[in-house]
Structure formats: C-alpha cells, structure tokens
Design an enzyme around this catalytic site. Structure first.
Site, PDB file in Angstrom:
ATOM      1  N   GLY A 190     -53.446 -37.825  -9.708  1.00  0.00           N
ATOM      2  CA  GLY A 190     -52.387 -38.959  -9.238  1.00  0.00           C
ATOM      3  C   GLY A 190     -52.792 -40.056 -10.140  1.00  0.00           C
TER       4      GLY A 190
ATOM      5  N   ASP B 245     -51.275 -29.960 -10.207  1.00  0.00           N
ATOM      6  CA  ASP B 245     -50.794 -29.875  -8.787  1.00  0.00           C
ATOM      7  C   ASP B 245     -52.104 -29.840  -7.952  1.00  0.00           C
ATOM      8  OD1 ASP B 245     -49.972 -29.681  -6.248  1.00  0.00           O
ATOM      9  OD2 ASP B 245     -48.385 -28.401  -6.720  1.00  0.00           O
TER      10      ASP B 245
ATOM     11  N   TYR C   5     -48.987 -40.101   8.030  1.00  0.00           N
ATOM     12  CA  TYR C   5     -49.914 -40.423   7.008  1.00  0.00           C
ATOM     13  C   TYR C   5     -51.064 -40.989   7.664  1.00  0.00           C
ATOM     14  CZ  TYR C   5     -51.477 -43.679   3.122  1.00  0.00           C
ATOM     15  OH  TYR C   5     -51.994 -44.433   2.252  1.00  0.00           O
TER      16      TYR C   5
ATOM     17  N   ASP D 255     -51.828 -35.610 -13.231  1.00  0.00           N
ATOM     18  CA  ASP D 255     -50.905 -35.741 -12.228  1.00  0.00           C
ATOM     19  C   ASP D 255     -49.769 -34.637 -12.125  1.00  0.00           C
ATOM     20  OD1 ASP D 255     -49.927 -38.956 -10.962  1.00  0.00           O
ATOM     21  OD2 ASP D 255     -48.268 -37.248 -10.943  1.00  0.00           O
TER      22      ASP D 255
END
Ligand code: AKB
Length: 317
Positions: free
Chosen positions: A8, A51, A141, A34
């Site tokens: 990320g 990924d 989340y 990323d």
C-alpha cells in the site's frame, strides 16, 4: 540494514512512510509495493506491483529481495468499506493473514500493521478513550480492525511473530490525497481553502474526531518499529493520539491565515461513522512504553500545510 517491504506504498500514509524510510535507510533497502502503479511521492527505489490478497506473489517479492521487515498498509478505509463490505473483509483480512503467515513461515524479523480508532464503537468512553475500552465497532472497517488486532496478538503469542501496531486517528498530510476515509475531510478542506472555494463538509460542524499530522504519524510508526521488543507490552494495537478537533475548529484555524475562507455543512452517511467513534483518545500506554510524543498542534499543522501545499497542489490533485 535489513530490507523492508511496504504494501500500500502509494496510499496517503504509504507514500510518506516510504519516502522517510528511504531517506533513513537508503533507497535500495526499501521496496515499495502497491496494487496501483508507482507515484512520484514515494521517491526513487525498487517498486513491485503487488496485490496483497495474492499470497504467492507476496512470497515471490519477499524472496526476490530477501525481505526481513514488512510494513503492511494495504487496506480499504472506513467510508469505502461501508460501500463494499465483501471487498473490505477480503482485502483487510486476507491481506493481513497472508502477511502474518509469511512472517511466521519465513521468520520475518518484524511486521507493522495499522489498526485504527475505528475499533471503538458507541459504547466506548467518548473522551480520552482508554487503551482497554470495549472494542465493539458498528462499522465494517472497525470489525476488520478488531479482528486484525486479535490475529496480530495470536500470531505473536502462538508463533512468536514480532508484529506491532498502532490505532491511528485520522491522518492529515498534504503530500498526497487520501481515499475512502471518514476523516479525509480534514485534508480536502486545505485544498479548497487554497483554491479560494467554499468547502462543503460531509460531517456536522461540531463532530469532534481524534486526528494526527502525517509527520507525527510517520514518526510514531518508525519509533514503534525501532523500540526494543521488551518495551512492547501491547500486542493487539496501541492507542496513539495527538490532536482532536471539529470541522468548525479546523475552519477557524484556516481562517487565521485565509480570512475569507468559507465552510458549509451537508452531513451524509459518514457522519454516522464519525458519531460512532471517540472524540479523543488516551494514549498514556504508548507514551509510557516506548516514549511516544507528538509535535504538531492544530495551528502548527495548518501553518505547515498552508505554507507547503501550494508548491505541490497541482501535482497531486
Ligand atoms: C478513516 O477515516 O477511515 C481512517 C481511520 C480513522 O482509520 N482515517
């Protein structure tokens, strides 16, 4: 220096953490990855498109660079997660489990994983939420963060994985745009203020949230990862805190520099998310265990952003 992998890396925190780690340890020691293509903010150095839900590819990248430390940041944030609960669960959980299993099997030295104030729900103390408050989130989340914290503690206890974590508040930086968070309004507001536009806020004027300037967040992350192992007494995730403010208060801070700045309010579903979270956080455990201290107040942050953003605003918008 042991080679570091960041997942990320093109995200809001990832970009700045990658750049700082490269400055500190040398570009070749930090592999950015990323699912997206590389951006300019991460600086020069190795990059892999990755990924994190693909365990085989994660293993391949780890082998290729002999990775010893992983900062696993790839995740869906709160507002995006509410819109796509299946992807949120899959990305946030499978990604973390892939990293933890890899760390166990390859005896990775250290792993960092971000949790969030989103672990707390309406039944937690609103002001100065303690480290051990009940964690009963009402968002997808938040559910992924509570489960993730428990997975971290489990892999540490059962397999000795040295995984460390912070419960970030809303992170505010000017070097890249955030995406999909509830606290992101506090980044967007500076862009609108500098463009001379009215900012239409998706939260109510008095909706207080815990926040932190990116420079403090990057420092907290690196300090935690560099702390001696025996100092880390929390293996779920540490509360960390810096500032807390409402949309009305950040607008007032901006008005000290841009006197005609205007804000309007049109709360949407993100107001419900914000209302379920704490207003401010007690982080005394982090301060006692590994010496955490923040440096930026609301006005100091506003000053820094309004001074530096104009030079790069066009590049990142
Ligand atoms: C979000 O708003 O989703 C994040 C967070 C508080 O974890 N910034």
């Amino acid at each position: 220096m042991a080679t570091i992998l960041i997942t990320g890396a093109c995200g809001q925190l990832g970009s700045e953490l990658t750049a700082e780690l490269r400055k500190k340890y040398g570009s070749d020691s930090v592999v950015a990855s990323d699912v997206r293509e590389a951006n300019d903010q991460i600086g020069e150095g190795p990059f892999e498109q990755l990924d994190v839900m693909d365990a085989r590819r994660l293993d391949e990248v780890t082998e290729k660079y002999n990775i010893r430390i992983i900062y696993h940041l790839a995740a869906l944030l709160s507002a995006s997660a509410e819109k796509n609960i299946d992807l949120a669960w899959k990305l946030n959980m499978d990604g973390l489990l892939n990293v933890l299993k890899l760390a166990r099997d390859k005896q990775i030295d250290r792993v960092f994983w971000p949790s969030s104030i989103a672990v707390f729900g309406p039944d937690a103390k609103k002001d100065g939420t303690p480290q051990n408050s009940p964690a009963n989130p009402t968002t997808v989340y938040g559910i992924t963060k509570v489960a993730g914290e428990q997975w971290c503690a489990y892999f540490h206890k059962k397999f000795g994985v040295d995984v460390r974590s912070l419960r970030y508040p809303g992170l505010i930086g000017y070097k890249s745009l955030p995406g999909g968070g509830t606290t992101d309004y506090a980044v967007d507001i500076y862009h609108k203020a500098l463009a001379g536009e009215t900012f239409n806020c998706f939260l109510e004027r008095d909706s207080a949230l815990p926040m932190m300037y990116m420079e403090d967040a990057v420092k907290a992350t690196i300090d935690l990862m560099e702390a001696d192992s025996e100092k880390i007494t929390v293996r779920t995730s540490y509360n960390v805190s810096a500032i807390s403010f409402t949309p009305e208060q950040i607008a007032a801070s901006i008005r000290q520099k841009i006197s005609d700045f205007d804000i309007s309010y049109e709360p949407d579903y993100r107001q419900d998310i914000a209302a379920s979270w704490p207003d401010s956080i007690d982080d005394s455990q982090a301060r006692a265990d590994w010496g955490w201290r923040h440096a930026f107040s609301l006005d100091k942050m506003t000053d820094d952003i309004l001074t530096n953003l104009p030079a790069i605003a066009e590049k990142i918008s």
